[in-house]
Design a protein around this motif. Sequence first.
Motif, PDB file in Angstrom:
ATOM      1  N   GLU A 257     -82.770  54.034   0.255  1.00  0.00           N
ATOM      2  CA  GLU A 257     -82.179  52.957   1.050  1.00  0.00           C
ATOM      3  C   GLU A 257     -82.676  53.057   2.491  1.00  0.00           C
ATOM      4  O   GLU A 257     -83.001  54.151   2.965  1.00  0.00           O
ATOM      5  CB  GLU A 257     -80.646  53.058   1.044  1.00  0.00           C
ATOM      6  N   PRO A 258     -82.731  51.933   3.194  1.00  0.00           N
ATOM      7  CA  PRO A 258     -83.071  51.998   4.629  1.00  0.00           C
ATOM      8  C   PRO A 258     -81.910  52.540   5.443  1.00  0.00           C
ATOM      9  O   PRO A 258     -80.766  52.567   4.978  1.00  0.00           O
ATOM     10  CB  PRO A 258     -83.390  50.543   4.984  1.00  0.00           C
ATOM     11  N   GLN A 259     -82.208  52.973   6.665  1.00  0.00           N
ATOM     12  CA  GLN A 259     -81.211  53.579   7.540  1.00  0.00           C
ATOM     13  C   GLN A 259     -80.507  52.512   8.365  1.00  0.00           C
ATOM     14  O   GLN A 259     -81.136  51.768   9.123  1.00  0.00           O
ATOM     15  CB  GLN A 259     -81.873  54.595   8.474  1.00  0.00           C
ATOM     16  N   LEU A 260     -79.187  52.430   8.204  1.00  0.00           N
ATOM     17  CA  LEU A 260     -78.412  51.511   9.035  1.00  0.00           C
ATOM     18  C   LEU A 260     -78.485  51.922  10.501  1.00  0.00           C
ATOM     19  O   LEU A 260     -78.608  53.116  10.817  1.00  0.00           O
ATOM     20  CB  LEU A 260     -76.946  51.495   8.586  1.00  0.00           C
ATOM     21  N   ALA A 261     -78.406  50.948  11.399  1.00  0.00           N
ATOM     22  CA  ALA A 261     -78.469  51.223  12.844  1.00  0.00           C
ATOM     23  C   ALA A 261     -77.096  51.635  13.341  1.00  0.00           C
ATOM     24  O   ALA A 261     -76.490  50.976  14.203  1.00  0.00           O
ATOM     25  CB  ALA A 261     -78.987  50.002  13.594  1.00  0.00           C
ATOM     26  N   SER A 262     -76.583  52.729  12.798  1.00  0.00           N
ATOM     27  CA  SER A 262     -75.271  53.227  13.203  1.00  0.00           C
ATOM     28  C   SER A 262     -75.152  54.685  12.793  1.00  0.00           C
ATOM     29  O   SER A 262     -75.878  55.168  11.908  1.00  0.00           O
ATOM     30  CB  SER A 262     -74.151  52.403  12.553  1.00  0.00           C
ATOM     31  N   GLY A 263     -74.231  55.397  13.439  1.00  0.00           N
ATOM     32  CA  GLY A 263     -73.982  56.793  13.105  1.00  0.00           C
ATOM     33  C   GLY A 263     -75.112  57.705  13.534  1.00  0.00           C
ATOM     34  O   GLY A 263     -75.961  57.360  14.364  1.00  0.00           O
ATOM     35  N   LYS A 264     -75.120  58.931  12.932  1.00  0.00           N
ATOM     36  CA  LYS A 264     -76.154  59.898  13.251  1.00  0.00           C
ATOM     37  C   LYS A 264     -77.413  59.588  12.451  1.00  0.00           C
ATOM     38  O   LYS A 264     -77.357  59.376  11.240  1.00  0.00           O
ATOM     39  CB  LYS A 264     -75.671  61.311  12.954  1.00  0.00           C
ATOM     40  N   VAL A 265     -78.548  59.559  13.164  1.00  0.00           N
ATOM     41  CA  VAL A 265     -79.828  59.183  12.559  1.00  0.00           C
ATOM     42  C   VAL A 265     -80.837  60.292  12.826  1.00  0.00           C
ATOM     43  O   VAL A 265     -80.949  60.779  13.957  1.00  0.00           O
ATOM     44  CB  VAL A 265     -80.342  57.845  13.127  1.00  0.00           C
ATOM     45  N   LEU A 266     -81.569  60.685  11.781  1.00  0.00           N
ATOM     46  CA  LEU A 266     -82.647  61.665  11.923  1.00  0.00           C
ATOM     47  C   LEU A 266     -83.961  60.914  12.134  1.00  0.00           C
ATOM     48  O   LEU A 266     -84.345  60.074  11.309  1.00  0.00           O
ATOM     49  CB  LEU A 266     -82.731  62.537  10.671  1.00  0.00           C
ATOM     50  N   PHE A 267     -84.634  61.219  13.230  1.00  0.00           N
ATOM     51  CA  PHE A 267     -85.914  60.577  13.543  1.00  0.00           C
ATOM     52  C   PHE A 267     -87.055  61.515  13.132  1.00  0.00           C
ATOM     53  O   PHE A 267     -87.045  62.705  13.475  1.00  0.00           O
ATOM     54  CB  PHE A 267     -86.010  60.271  15.039  1.00  0.00           C
ATOM     55  N   THR A 268     -88.020  60.972  12.394  1.00  0.00           N
ATOM     56  CA  THR A 268     -89.170  61.747  11.918  1.00  0.00           C
ATOM     57  C   THR A 268     -90.449  60.948  12.143  1.00  0.00           C
ATOM     58  O   THR A 268     -90.404  59.739  12.417  1.00  0.00           O
ATOM     59  CB  THR A 268     -89.032  62.066  10.419  1.00  0.00           C
ATOM     60  N   TYR A 269     -91.587  61.632  11.999  1.00  0.00           N
ATOM     61  CA  TYR A 269     -92.867  60.939  12.166  1.00  0.00           C
ATOM     62  C   TYR A 269     -93.981  61.705  11.464  1.00  0.00           C
ATOM     63  O   TYR A 269     -93.921  62.926  11.291  1.00  0.00           O
ATOM     64  CB  TYR A 269     -93.206  60.746  13.651  1.00  0.00           C
ATOM     65  N   ASP A 270     -94.990  60.959  11.034  1.00  0.00           N
ATOM     66  CA  ASP A 270     -96.236  61.508  10.497  1.00  0.00           C
ATOM     67  C   ASP A 270     -97.358  61.236  11.484  1.00  0.00           C
ATOM     68  O   ASP A 270     -97.309  60.235  12.219  1.00  0.00           O
ATOM     69  CB  ASP A 270     -96.600  60.850   9.162  1.00  0.00           C
ATOM     70  N   VAL A 271     -98.355  62.096  11.483  1.00  0.00           N
ATOM     71  CA  VAL A 271     -99.553  61.883  12.293  1.00  0.00           C
ATOM     72  C   VAL A 271    -100.767  62.078  11.403  1.00  0.00           C
ATOM     73  O   VAL A 271    -100.888  63.122  10.733  1.00  0.00           O
ATOM     74  CB  VAL A 271     -99.631  62.848  13.492  1.00  0.00           C
ATOM     75  N   SER A 272    -101.632  61.093  11.348  1.00  0.00           N
ATOM     76  CA  SER A 272    -102.862  61.213  10.566  1.00  0.00           C
ATOM     77  C   SER A 272    -104.055  60.865  11.444  1.00  0.00           C
ATOM     78  O   SER A 272    -104.023  59.880  12.188  1.00  0.00           O
ATOM     79  CB  SER A 272    -102.822  60.305   9.333  1.00  0.00           C
ATOM     80  N   TRP A 273    -105.087  61.707  11.366  1.00  0.00           N
ATOM     81  CA  TRP A 273    -106.318  61.522  12.147  1.00  0.00           C
ATOM     82  C   TRP A 273    -107.428  61.079  11.206  1.00  0.00           C
ATOM     83  O   TRP A 273    -107.664  61.716  10.177  1.00  0.00           O
ATOM     84  CB  TRP A 273    -106.710  62.804  12.863  1.00  0.00           C
ATOM     85  N   ILE A 274    -108.097  59.999  11.553  1.00  0.00           N
ATOM     86  CA  ILE A 274    -109.166  59.430  10.720  1.00  0.00           C
ATOM     87  C   ILE A 274    -110.416  59.269  11.582  1.00  0.00           C
ATOM     88  O   ILE A 274    -110.361  58.684  12.666  1.00  0.00           O
ATOM     89  CB  ILE A 274    -108.753  58.064  10.141  1.00  0.00           C
TER      90      ILE A 274
END
Length: 666
Positions: A257-274
């Motif tokens: 499910e997508p993350q609702l814009a409320s409560g505690k949210v964990l922010f993550t990210y990927d990095v790819s080099w091409i």
Amino acid sequence: MKVEVTSLAAAFFLLEDVAHGFYLPGVNPKSFAEGDVVKLKVNKMTSPKTLLPVDYYKLPFCQPENGPKMDNENLGEFLAGDRIETSPYRLQMKKDMFCEQLCVSNVGRGEQRGVSPNKVVRAIRKNYHNNWITDNLSAASKVEDDTTITTRYWQGFPVGFVASDTKKAYIHNHVNIELMYHAVETEVDKYRIVRFTVEPFSIKHDFEPSDDDDDNNNKEEGTFTVAKINNPIASCNPKSKKKVHTDYNMVTSDGREPQLASGKVLFTYDVSWIENKELHWASRWDIYLSMDNAIPAKVHWLSIANSLVIVFVLSAMIAAILVRNLRRDFARYNKLATDEEKAEDLEEFGWKLVHADVFRPPSFSPLLLAVACGTGAQILCMSFLTIIFSSMGFLSPANRGALLMAELLLYVMMGGIAGYVTARLYKTFKGKSWQRATTLTALGFPGVAFALFFLMDLLAVTQGSTDAVPFTTMVVLLVLWFGISTPLVFFGAYFGYKQDAIEFPVNTSSIPRQIPDQPWFMGIPFTLAIGGILPFGACFVELYFILASVWMDQYYYVFGFLLLVYFILIITCAEITVLFCYFQLCGENYHWWWRSFCTSGSTALYVFFYSFVYFKQLEANNFATYVLYFGYMGLVSFGLFIMTGSIGVFSSLWFNKTIFSSIKID
């Protein structure tokens, strides 16, 4: 102003090269070794609905360890509302990262009926976009669905989205950061960034915050863990043997499910080099400036063709009406009258009858007309030089704020021209209040612009927008106005008053001639309607793209096309004004000064009316947005009215001097 057909043809051959922007001269590329830190910076968030940019950290996003720090910004960036700050995203050259955790943030209470939504929800519903920067390169936005992948190179990427079924707001709490690079040929083991793309996702992580972040962080490997994810997707699973990047299928698989814009949210990210061996650093901005060919060059060529048709039709009308009639008039007026013609008093009719009144000073406020023409000449020179420098590549979007700063500084430096033109005209009008005229030139239009800017700044302060410039920037603007522009206006006026008044080929009588009744088609409403529609029709296509760049955060860099349209605008304003001036003189109406100014100046009325049509595209529903948009469009239209009006006065003055110097006056 005359522009030869041959020069227009030459401009067409050169236009294709000029229209394609190249990188700002004098900017040195930055090279990175493998493992070097690459800084990711955040800029203001923008919305096509509110038109009011806001600071990135106004929302509860993750912040750097010691808090965000402001980047060094120039005057143009401040005026444009840019606020470039540091970010907590950790990037290293050629080092891929997989579902790297950033922080856990509480974005606010959930959406409930009858309860005011939190700041993030309001930003999502107002369609706010993030604007990130890496190595001075703006982030492109990649959007993916079941069938297509779309990459957009303007407006950044959205903070979140509103689901079509639940009508609830969801936040993008994960981003795939894709960076393209190529090896530097002249340096060993050095690389340069040539493309920066961000693909946002909304992922509902079921997580438990870590008690002690330091125990879970491996700083040698550059990994940071702030929470334990109980239901990780493949890219976020630390037990997975093969590391993979987050993709659309992972995020939308069954049970996710997508993350609702409320409560505690964990922010993550990927990095790819091409690695991209084909794309060179010098041309990395090309796809941004062309917006990935979202607007093909054919559209601009059709605009030019449309404008040239109007010019040629107007020129043909002038050739058919003016040239033929004037040649006949010159032959009749310069012919020696016979005794019979003298007896019947047939030797004079038409525009020659007003030879003793045609150069009489305007009946209404000669001072105001002189000031308006001086200010119009200043704006005309400023806009011409700005377009020239832009078409040469000196005002690239890569140098943020450069265009706005160049317009401001060139306007200030052209103050001497405003003072000189005002002084020459006012002296020609036999004006005595030269100090008042010079002071009004120095304070008139800049005062109106600054007053409106100050009111808009107060509005931005009440809305919490980054459009609100700091107090020091206000002081800089006042220094430019009173410390540079005003002295230059008085300096130019000094030399203008030292010059002789403009000489006219005929003398002016002491008693004004009575003006006969004029036909309806020579009335002010008709001349304003016709006088403005042709110049507007010659440039309204380019006007659409310019408005899109100002209000929709799109790039506009086809200054080669704009330069040609600029010349066409000047020519059409001059030609239509000269044509109506001739008709007016033939009707024995010698009050042409203000009529010429308003005839060509009416182009600005059409521009302002067109701004109402364009406003429908912005989907704005905020009172502050209405005030901001129509306030600035009114100021732009007022400046255009002064500029095109001065073109009309100068062209009519040249035309009248030419025709009356070609006849014999008894």
